[in-house]
Design an enzyme around this catalytic site. Structure first.
Site, short mmCIF file in Angstrom:
data_model
loop_
_atom_site.label_atom_id
_atom_site.label_comp_id
_atom_site.label_asym_id
_atom_site.label_seq_id
_atom_site.Cartn_x
_atom_site.Cartn_y
_atom_site.Cartn_z
N GLY A 12 -4.35 16.65 21.57
CA GLY A 12 -3.97 15.26 21.98
C GLY A 12 -4.96 14.81 22.90
O GLY A 12 -4.60 13.82 23.61
N VAL A 63 -2.05 19.76 15.52
CA VAL A 63 -1.04 20.81 16.14
C VAL A 63 -0.06 21.27 15.21
O VAL A 63 0.53 22.49 15.56
CB VAL A 63 -0.30 20.23 17.41
CG1 VAL A 63 -1.56 19.95 18.54
CG2 VAL A 63 0.55 19.03 17.15
N ASN A 89 -0.50 18.91 24.63
CA ASN A 89 -0.04 17.44 25.07
C ASN A 89 0.27 16.46 23.82
O ASN A 89 0.97 15.59 23.85
CB ASN A 89 -1.17 16.89 25.71
CG ASN A 89 -1.14 15.42 25.93
OD1 ASN A 89 -0.37 14.98 26.68
ND2 ASN A 89 -2.25 14.80 25.39
N SER A 142 9.47 15.17 28.12
CA SER A 142 9.56 13.96 28.48
C SER A 142 10.95 13.63 29.21
O SER A 142 11.79 14.40 29.33
CB SER A 142 9.65 12.93 27.06
OG SER A 142 10.15 11.70 27.33
N TYR A 155 12.63 12.42 18.24
CA TYR A 155 11.72 12.31 19.53
C TYR A 155 12.54 13.29 20.83
O TYR A 155 11.88 14.01 21.19
CB TYR A 155 11.47 11.24 20.28
CG TYR A 155 10.41 11.28 21.28
CD1 TYR A 155 9.07 11.23 20.98
CD2 TYR A 155 10.83 10.87 22.51
CE1 TYR A 155 8.08 11.36 22.10
CE2 TYR A 155 9.86 11.04 23.60
CZ TYR A 155 8.42 11.20 23.41
OH TYR A 155 7.59 11.32 24.49
N ALA A 157 15.12 15.06 20.73
CA ALA A 157 15.65 16.31 20.28
C ALA A 157 14.38 17.29 20.42
O ALA A 157 14.28 18.43 20.97
CB ALA A 157 15.93 16.49 18.78
N LYS A 159 11.50 16.94 22.40
CA LYS A 159 11.25 17.11 23.86
C LYS A 159 12.40 17.95 24.66
O LYS A 159 11.93 18.70 25.55
CB LYS A 159 11.14 15.59 24.42
CG LYS A 159 9.91 15.01 23.82
CD LYS A 159 8.53 15.41 24.00
CE LYS A 159 7.41 14.75 23.57
NZ LYS A 159 6.12 15.38 23.79
N ILE A 188 4.64 5.94 30.54
CA ILE A 188 3.52 5.90 31.04
C ILE A 188 2.67 4.99 30.13
O ILE A 188 2.95 4.81 28.84
CB ILE A 188 2.84 7.34 31.00
CG1 ILE A 188 3.73 8.33 31.51
CG2 ILE A 188 1.61 7.39 31.51
CD1 ILE A 188 4.14 8.08 33.15
P1 NAD Z 1 -0.84 8.60 22.85
O1 NAD Z 1 -0.47 8.15 21.72
O2 NAD Z 1 -2.02 7.96 23.72
O3 NAD Z 1 -1.83 9.97 22.69
C1 NAD Z 1 -1.47 11.10 21.75
C2 NAD Z 1 -2.46 11.89 21.29
O4 NAD Z 1 -2.05 12.64 20.35
C3 NAD Z 1 -3.32 10.78 20.28
O5 NAD Z 1 -4.90 10.75 20.64
C4 NAD Z 1 -3.12 11.40 19.07
O6 NAD Z 1 -4.08 11.31 18.02
C5 NAD Z 1 -2.81 12.71 19.01
N1 NAD Z 1 -2.04 13.37 18.06
C6 NAD Z 1 -0.86 12.70 17.29
N2 NAD Z 1 -0.55 13.38 16.46
C7 NAD Z 1 -1.41 14.67 16.43
C8 NAD Z 1 -1.43 15.65 15.64
N3 NAD Z 1 -0.55 16.05 14.83
N4 NAD Z 1 -2.29 16.73 16.17
C9 NAD Z 1 -3.09 16.53 17.09
N5 NAD Z 1 -3.15 15.25 17.76
C10 NAD Z 1 -2.15 14.51 17.74
O7 NAD Z 1 0.43 8.86 23.98
P2 NAD Z 1 0.30 9.76 25.31
O8 NAD Z 1 1.37 8.86 26.05
O9 NAD Z 1 -0.92 10.05 25.96
O10 NAD Z 1 1.11 10.96 24.88
C11 NAD Z 1 0.64 12.33 25.21
C12 NAD Z 1 1.97 13.23 25.19
O11 NAD Z 1 2.89 12.69 26.19
C13 NAD Z 1 2.92 13.08 24.12
O12 NAD Z 1 3.44 14.37 23.82
C14 NAD Z 1 4.10 12.17 24.44
O13 NAD Z 1 5.27 12.51 23.50
C15 NAD Z 1 4.04 12.59 25.75
N6 NAD Z 1 4.82 11.49 26.59
C16 NAD Z 1 4.41 10.07 26.84
C17 NAD Z 1 5.38 9.33 27.45
C18 NAD Z 1 4.43 7.66 27.71
O14 NAD Z 1 5.55 7.01 27.97
N7 NAD Z 1 3.44 7.43 27.52
C19 NAD Z 1 6.22 9.41 28.24
C20 NAD Z 1 6.83 10.86 27.89
C21 NAD Z 1 5.95 11.64 27.12
#
Ligand code: NAD
Length: 250
Positions: A12, A63, A89, A142, A155, A157, A159, A188
């Site tokens: 990611g 992934v 990630n 998360s 989501y 479940a 995390k 974030i």
């Molecule tokens: P984002 O959407 O900016 O980035 C996620 C990235 O993952 C994207 O580039 C997307 O193309 C890629 N992706 C999606 N499905 C994929 C797959 N099957 N295989 C490979 N890549 C894939 O979001 P983010 O906030 O940067 O998220 C990163 C991580 O942080 C995630 O696991 C998300 O659940 C977690 N997270 C985010 C927040 C938030 O508020 N932003 C909060 C808690 C957890």
């Protein structure tokens, strides 16, 4: 430099937290493999790292697909001959509907990406880390892995599962000098929360629902990733670092 010459895979890596972490790890000397299902975004991250004189290649991988993760590991070893850091990630949200209205397909897809993806990342990198005799893995959970929120069943479940998976893996590979931790970000500022931002009713509440009263920036998560990846965290494994502005206390 805190991770000089260490080789890090970031899944990611085209997204907000993945990209910020790539830039932070590169700044501290890591050589990177940026992976994403979205090639355009992943390649953009590679360019941004190179603009700052960092070293990075892109390998496309979903992934949730075992063959693609095996290939990611193969390409990493072909380029750098080692894997020191894995940042599991990649993740996705879900349609905000009540549990009984959620399709089985969507349930499976979210669990596949967010939970099975973390398993596959570890499954295919750990054998190389075992041979090396060291490694640091950071799995992305998360704040919602720790508490309920309406309409986020798959989501949350997935995390929550990442936390248990991280603890199990840490127990199984601690004696091989592989440290396995998780991070639990709060809200974030990345594209994953675009839907919430557009909700005029919810956003004022969600965006302040923590002790600091604001949302976080991807760079603030990246700092925690760097710490766990580095030798500074040498006695930390099986833990989860909350990067949520105190969201769990709220
Ligand atoms: P984002 O959407 O900016 O980035 C996620 C990235 O993952 C994207 O580039 C997307 O193309 C890629 N992706 C999606 N499905 C994929 C797959 N099957 N295989 C490979 N890549 C894939 O979001 P983010 O906030 O940067 O998220 C990163 C991580 O942080 C995630 O696991 C998300 O659940 C977690 N997270 C985010 C927040 C938030 O508020 N932003 C909060 C808690 C957890």
């Amino acid at each position: 430099m805190r991770v000089k010459d260490k080789v890090a895979i970031i899944t990611g890596g085209g997204g907000g937290i993945g990209r910020a972490s790539a830039l932070r790890l590169a700044q501290e000397g890591a050589r990177l493999v940026i992976s994403d299902v979205n090639s355009e975004l992943g390649l953009e991250t590679v360019e941004l790292v190179k603009e700052k004189d960092g070293e990075a290649i892109f390998v496309k991988a979903n992934v949730a697909n075992p063959a693609e993760i095996q290939n990611l590991v193969k390409e990493t070893l072909a380029e750098y001959s080692q894997i020191d850091i894995l940042f599991n990630n990649a993740g996705i949200g879900n349609s905000e509907v009540k549990l009984a209205d959620l399709s089985v397909d969507e349930w499976e897809h979210v669990i596949d990406v967010n939970l099975k993806g973390v398993f596959l990342g570890m499954k295919f990198t750990i054998p190389y880390m075992e041979k090396q005799g060291s490694g640091s893995i950071i799995n992305t959970s998360s704040l919602l892995g720790f508490k309920g929120q309406k309409y986020m069943a798959p989501y949350n479940a997935s995390k929550g599962g990442v936390i248990r998976l991280t603890q199990n893996a840490a127990l199984e590979y601690g004696n091989k000098n592989i440290r396995i931790n998780a991070i639990a970000p709060g809200v974030i500022d990345t594209t994953i929360i675009d839907g919430w931002k557009q909700n005029d009713r919810k956003w004022p509440i969600i965006s302040r629902a923590n002790a600091l009263g604001r949302i976080g920036q991807p760079e603030e998560v990246a700092n925690a990733v760097l710490f766990l990846a580095s030798d500074e965290a040498s006695f930390i494994t099986g833990s989860t670092i909350h990067v949520d502005g105190g969201g769990l206390t709220f």
